[in-house]
Enzyme design. Structure first.
Site, PDB file in Angstrom:
ATOM      1  N   CYS A 257     118.365  93.578  59.651  1.00 24.43           N
ATOM      2  CA  CYS A 257     118.104  93.511  58.203  1.00 24.43           C
ATOM      3  C   CYS A 257     118.683  92.265  57.537  1.00 24.43           C
ATOM      4  O   CYS A 257     117.937  91.403  57.076  1.00 24.43           O
ATOM      5  CB  CYS A 257     118.665  94.752  57.524  1.00 24.43           C
ATOM      6  SG  CYS A 257     117.863  96.255  58.096  1.00 24.43           S
TER       7      CYS A 257
HETATM    8  N1  NAD Z   1     117.627  99.403  61.600  1.00 21.18           N
HETATM    9  C1  NAD Z   1     118.062  99.524  60.369  1.00 21.18           C
HETATM   10  O1  NAD Z   1     119.250  99.708  60.129  1.00 21.18           O
HETATM   11  C2  NAD Z   1     117.117  99.468  59.183  1.00 21.18           C
HETATM   12  C3  NAD Z   1     117.585  99.889  57.928  1.00 21.18           C
HETATM   13  C4  NAD Z   1     116.723  99.848  56.846  1.00 21.18           C
HETATM   14  C5  NAD Z   1     115.429  99.374  57.019  1.00 21.18           C
HETATM   15  N2  NAD Z   1     114.986  98.963  58.235  1.00 21.18           N
HETATM   16  C6  NAD Z   1     113.605  98.501  58.349  1.00 21.18           C
HETATM   17  O2  NAD Z   1     112.833  99.533  58.965  1.00 21.18           O
HETATM   18  C7  NAD Z   1     111.821  98.968  59.790  1.00 21.18           C
HETATM   19  C8  NAD Z   1     111.944  99.487  61.203  1.00 21.18           C
HETATM   20  O3  NAD Z   1     113.179  99.049  61.748  1.00 21.18           O
HETATM   21  P1  NAD Z   1     113.855  99.729  63.018  1.00 21.18           P
HETATM   22  O4  NAD Z   1     115.236  99.201  63.073  1.00 21.18           O
HETATM   23  O5  NAD Z   1     113.617 101.200  62.984  1.00 21.18           O
HETATM   24  O6  NAD Z   1     112.955  99.089  64.194  1.00 21.18           O
HETATM   25  P2  NAD Z   1     112.929  99.538  65.737  1.00 21.18           P
HETATM   26  O7  NAD Z   1     112.509  98.335  66.502  1.00 21.18           O
HETATM   27  O8  NAD Z   1     114.184 100.242  66.085  1.00 21.18           O
HETATM   28  O9  NAD Z   1     111.769 100.627  65.793  1.00 21.18           O
HETATM   29  C9  NAD Z   1     110.437 100.352  65.538  1.00 21.18           C
HETATM   30  C10 NAD Z   1     109.570 101.204  66.472  1.00 21.18           C
HETATM   31  O10 NAD Z   1     108.203 100.954  66.134  1.00 21.18           O
HETATM   32  C11 NAD Z   1     107.446 100.966  67.347  1.00 21.18           C
HETATM   33  N3  NAD Z   1     106.175 100.295  67.077  1.00 21.18           N
HETATM   34  C12 NAD Z   1     105.912  98.971  66.990  1.00 21.18           C
HETATM   35  N4  NAD Z   1     104.612  98.775  66.680  1.00 21.18           N
HETATM   36  C13 NAD Z   1     104.050  99.997  66.550  1.00 21.18           C
HETATM   37  C14 NAD Z   1     102.743 100.444  66.218  1.00 21.18           C
HETATM   38  N5  NAD Z   1     101.753  99.576  65.958  1.00 21.18           N
HETATM   39  N6  NAD Z   1     102.518 101.780  66.193  1.00 21.18           N
HETATM   40  C15 NAD Z   1     103.505 102.658  66.458  1.00 21.18           C
HETATM   41  N7  NAD Z   1     104.778 102.285  66.773  1.00 21.18           N
HETATM   42  C16 NAD Z   1     105.037 100.971  66.806  1.00 21.18           C
HETATM   43  C17 NAD Z   1     108.355 100.296  68.340  1.00 21.18           C
HETATM   44  O11 NAD Z   1     107.988 100.625  69.679  1.00 21.18           O
HETATM   45  C18 NAD Z   1     109.718 100.867  67.944  1.00 21.18           C
HETATM   46  O12 NAD Z   1     110.020 102.062  68.653  1.00 21.18           O
HETATM   47  C19 NAD Z   1     111.994  97.456  59.661  1.00 21.18           C
HETATM   48  O13 NAD Z   1     111.166  96.987  58.647  1.00 21.18           O
HETATM   49  C20 NAD Z   1     113.431  97.303  59.235  1.00 21.18           C
HETATM   50  O14 NAD Z   1     113.649  96.111  58.510  1.00 21.18           O
HETATM   51  C21 NAD Z   1     115.807  99.007  59.330  1.00 21.18           C
END
Ligand code: NAD
Length: 415
Positions: A257
């Site tokens: 992030c």
């Molecule tokens: N990690 C954090 O602390 C956090 C906090 C707030 C917001 N976010 C935001 O949330 C979003 C997700 O982050 P995250 O950390 O969970 O990512 P992540 O990489 O942990 O998880 C994302 C998942 O999406 C899957 N994926 C990718 N393309 C796909 C598709 N077309 N269809 C279905 N699944 C698909 C991936 O295989 C993965 O398992 C981002 O925008 C991030 O900025 C993250």
């Protein structure tokens, strides 16, 4: 309700769990077959979601790789990654791919919510047109909203339930549907006037952190020159009961992030001939911090009469923050790479990160390595490490996290 979650990562899986624990049926869609298979066998790939939490849910939480399984859901929440491209521009590939796939199975009356962090306008300008390729109209045939995720991996004092949830709908009816959805699992849901306001609120939260971390990191660099203890200064300022919020210096920012999100806003701002200087300056200062830390290690070794080249350097903690195993954008990786380039013999210990394939390293046993290395650098301060023991056993310790503040030792150097 039956709820679909697209993307079962750090954000999507805890959210899926929250809905399933509240008694709803959850279908989690992920393109990674290993995650789908693991979850259906009761194995979690996220530290904050223990296997034991999945077991009692049984069929209420089911993972799938099949897009068609979303067709029977009343609401679909998109939680896919929003990283940067190699040239530090927003990379919406995952989001656009998931939207294209979803438009093929979208049903009348469904609610679609985007949770991925992104620049203001993404829901309306990028997601909506793709979903409307289904032949249905947003706001009339299906509902559309943005709701930023506020999860903080490793945090236990605030949960999905107790952290207020923001929603911004394409129409007032869309916002109301989103409010109803999140009211199932959140104590408080706050409705904003538009998806854009919700998108920008999330960026403000993260940029606020980035700017303040940059401020204390710059102060740490100045304190080094002035020979003032930055930790003492931060501790002292934090005694003020109003008008000050504590931020700590460190080896630089990491995670998915803080190092990424400011670039999303800067990109959008540039489209409007606006150059947000605070945001870019904060990014610049934070990105120089790992180099400053390398220089600090170099100086500490030099004072002990040793060059970096050939010295055995143990990095303690390589994940981007304490208590988690996520190494995305972690400053420890930059520090390790630079020290290796300088000829250092770099190893690491991290109870949450068994290996770093990108550096060809595996976590070493801390007890054996402390006494045999030339210097130990505390890069990420995991709570399970005994830092008194680290200072006793290692010949030289450089602490970038201030966890040795109460220890007095001539072989100790602090940021
Ligand atoms: N990690 C954090 O602390 C956090 C906090 C707030 C917001 N976010 C935001 O949330 C979003 C997700 O982050 P995250 O950390 O969970 O990512 P992540 O990489 O942990 O998880 C994302 C998942 O999406 C899957 N994926 C990718 N393309 C796909 C598709 N077309 N269809 C279905 N699944 C698909 C991936 O295989 C993965 O398992 C981002 O925008 C991030 O900025 C993250």
């Amino acid at each position: 309700m039956k709820i679909g979650i697209v993307g079962l990562g750090y954000v999507g899986l805890p959210l899926a769990l929250a809905f399933a624990e509240a008694g709803h049926e959850v279908v989690g869609l992920d393109t990674d077959p290993r995650k789908v298979e693991g979850l259906n066998a009761g194995r979690s790939h996220i530290e904050d979601v223990p296997d034991a939490a999945l077991a009692p849910l049984g069929e209420r939480l089911r993972a799938t790789g099949n897009q068609a399984d979303l067709a029977s859901c009343e609401a679909i929440v998109i939680c896919v990654p929003t990283p940067l491209t190699g040239s530090r521009e927003p990379d919406l590939t995952y989001l656009l791919d998931s939207a294209t796939a979803l438009s093929g199975v979208l049903q009348p009356e469904q609610l679609v919510v985007l949770e991925s962090t992104t620049y203001p306008g993404t829901t309306r300008e990028r997601l909506l047109p793709i979903l409307e390729e289904s032949g249905m109209k947003a706001g009339t045939d299906f509902h559309l909203a943005f709701s930023p995720e506020r999860i903080d991996p490793g945090r236990t004092d605030f949960t999905v339930k107790t952290t207020p949830k923001l929603v911004g709908g394409f129409t007032a009816a869309c916002a109301e549907r989103a409010r109803e959805l999140y009211s199932l699992i959140c104590d408080e849901v706050i409705v904003l006037s538009s998806p854009e306001a919700a998108e920008l609120s999330k960026l403000l939260e993260n940029i606020f952190r980035s700017v303040n971390i940059a401020l204390v990191n710059e102060l740490a660099q100045l304190c080094d020159r002035l020979e003032i203890d930055v930790w003492e200064v931060v501790d002292a300022a934090a005694t003020k009961p109003f008008g000050f919020m504590r931020f700590e210096p460190g080896p630089g920012m990491g995670g998915h992030c803080l190092p990424v999100d400011p670039f999303y806003l800067a990109f959008k701002a540039r489209e409007h001939d606006f150059y947000p200087e605070f945001i870019e300056l904060a990014g610049k200062v934070n990105q120089t911090q790992p180099a400053f830390c390398v220089e600090r290690i170099e100086r500490a070794l030099n004072d002990a009469g040793k060059p970096v080249k050939g010295s055995r350097i143990l990095l303690l903690g390589v994940s981007y923050k304490a208590g988690v195993g996520d190494t995305r954008e972690s400053p420890a990786l930059k520090i390790a790479r630079r020290l290796t380039q300088l000829g250092g013999d770099v190893s690491y210990h991290d109870p949450h990160v068994p290996e770093l394939p990108e550096l060809g390293l595996k976590s070493v046993k801390v007890e054996e390595s402390l006494s045999s290395c030339d210097v130990t650098a505390i890069v990420t301060a995991h709570p399970e490490i005994d830092y008194q023991d680290v200072v006793s056993s290692a010949p030289l310790v450089v602490d970038f996290r201030g966890v040795t503040r109460d220890i007095d030792s001539p072989k100790l150097v602090r940021l």
